[in-house]
Design an enzyme around this catalytic site. Structure first.
Site, PDB file in Angstrom:
ATOM      1  N   PRO A 271       0.819  -1.215   0.000  1.00 16.29           N
ATOM      2  CA  PRO A 271       0.000   0.000   0.000  1.00 16.29           C
ATOM      3  C   PRO A 271       0.852   1.265   0.000  1.00 16.29           C
ATOM      4  O   PRO A 271       0.342   2.350  -0.290  1.00 16.29           O
ATOM      5  CB  PRO A 271      -0.829  -0.113   1.286  1.00 16.29           C
ATOM      6  CG  PRO A 271      -0.096  -1.075   2.151  1.00 16.29           C
ATOM      7  CD  PRO A 271       0.591  -2.026   1.226  1.00 16.29           C
TER       8      PRO A 271
ATOM      9  N   GLU B 141       1.280  -6.970   9.101  1.00 19.92           N
ATOM     10  CA  GLU B 141       1.435  -5.523   9.251  1.00 19.92           C
ATOM     11  C   GLU B 141       2.278  -4.927   8.134  1.00 19.92           C
ATOM     12  O   GLU B 141       2.214  -3.732   7.867  1.00 19.92           O
ATOM     13  CB  GLU B 141       2.080  -5.213  10.607  1.00 19.92           C
ATOM     14  CG  GLU B 141       2.079  -3.738  10.993  1.00 19.92           C
ATOM     15  CD  GLU B 141       0.687  -3.166  11.186  1.00 19.92           C
ATOM     16  OE1 GLU B 141       0.545  -1.933  11.066  1.00 19.92           O
ATOM     17  OE2 GLU B 141      -0.252  -3.944  11.448  1.00 19.92           O
TER      18      GLU B 141
END
Length: 230
Positions: free
Chosen positions: A88, A115
């Protein structure tokens, strides 16, 4: 083109890769996708691929070792390849990016999870980071499939019309015009008369105007970018 995918969840890939355009591209020899489980590249009895982050915080972070080992093994066997980390934090995947990557002979896609991925992968292994949008998914597997599909459309021989990917939405900076097919009248909603006229110039003008109208309504950011681009 050869594409190697490194992932903790290889079972997510066979279905999408076997159908429609991607399936036909594979059968015709235009595209060869190989999916590899990252766990065998991890060290130790339990093949650990993730650890808690230094500095504290929630979630787990993927270790650099298995990813480096996996990429290095693929490069040793199949040549350097361009390494792409799906993240991302990456640059947004665009038609221009897909067309550029389609000119490569070999891509190695690294799918993040949890994560995130140890930053040393992005800094010292990946050639680039790519994202498919401003939202967070559970991992890089779905973005990898999106990237494979987008790139495959630009490979010679994959689509029946070689010009098709260059006429898709976004490739011209605006969305495509609406499409219609039979029946001419569906529940009282009719097809625009211009599409039935046989006047190709009028149809082209209508499609351009409708594409701009649709873009202004749904994606005004694209029009703003088109106006500001040099």
């Amino acid at each position: 083109m050869r594409i190697d995918v490194l992932t903790l969840f290889p079972g997510m890939f066979p279905g999408p890769l076997a159908h429609s355009i991607l399936g036909r591209a594979g059968d015709a020899g235009h595209l060869a996708v190989f999916v590899h489980d990252l766990r065998p590249y991890a060290e130790g009895k339990h093949r650990v691929t993730d650890e808690p982050p230094f500095g504290g915080g929630g979630g787990m972070v993927m270790k650099p070792g298995p990813i480096f080992a996996g990429v290095e093994a693929l490069r040793a066997a199949h040549g350097p390849g361009r390494v792409i980390l799906l993240s991302p934090a990456g640059s947004l995947l665009t038609p221009e990016t897909a067309a550029r990557l389609a000119r490569e002979d070999h891509l190695i896609l690294v799918c993040g999870r949890y994560e995130g991925v140890d930053q040393r992968v992005a800094d010292h292994l990946a050639d680039e980071e790519l994202s498919i949008g401003d939202y967070v998914l559970s991992g890089g597997e779905l973005p990898a499939l999106v990237l494979i599909d987008a790139v495959a459309r630009f490979l010679p021989g994959v689509l029946g019309d070689p010009a098709a990917p260059h006429n898709d939405s976004f490739s011209q900076g605006i969305l495509e015009a609406p499409h219609y097919t039979r029946p001419r009248d569906f529940r009282g909603w009719t097809v625009p008369e211009v599409l039935l006229s046989g006047d190709h110039a009028a149809v082209a003008a209508w499609r351009k105007a409708e594409g701009e109208r649709r873009t202004a309504r749904n994606r005004p950011d694209l029009l703003k970018k088109k106006l500001t681009d040099p």
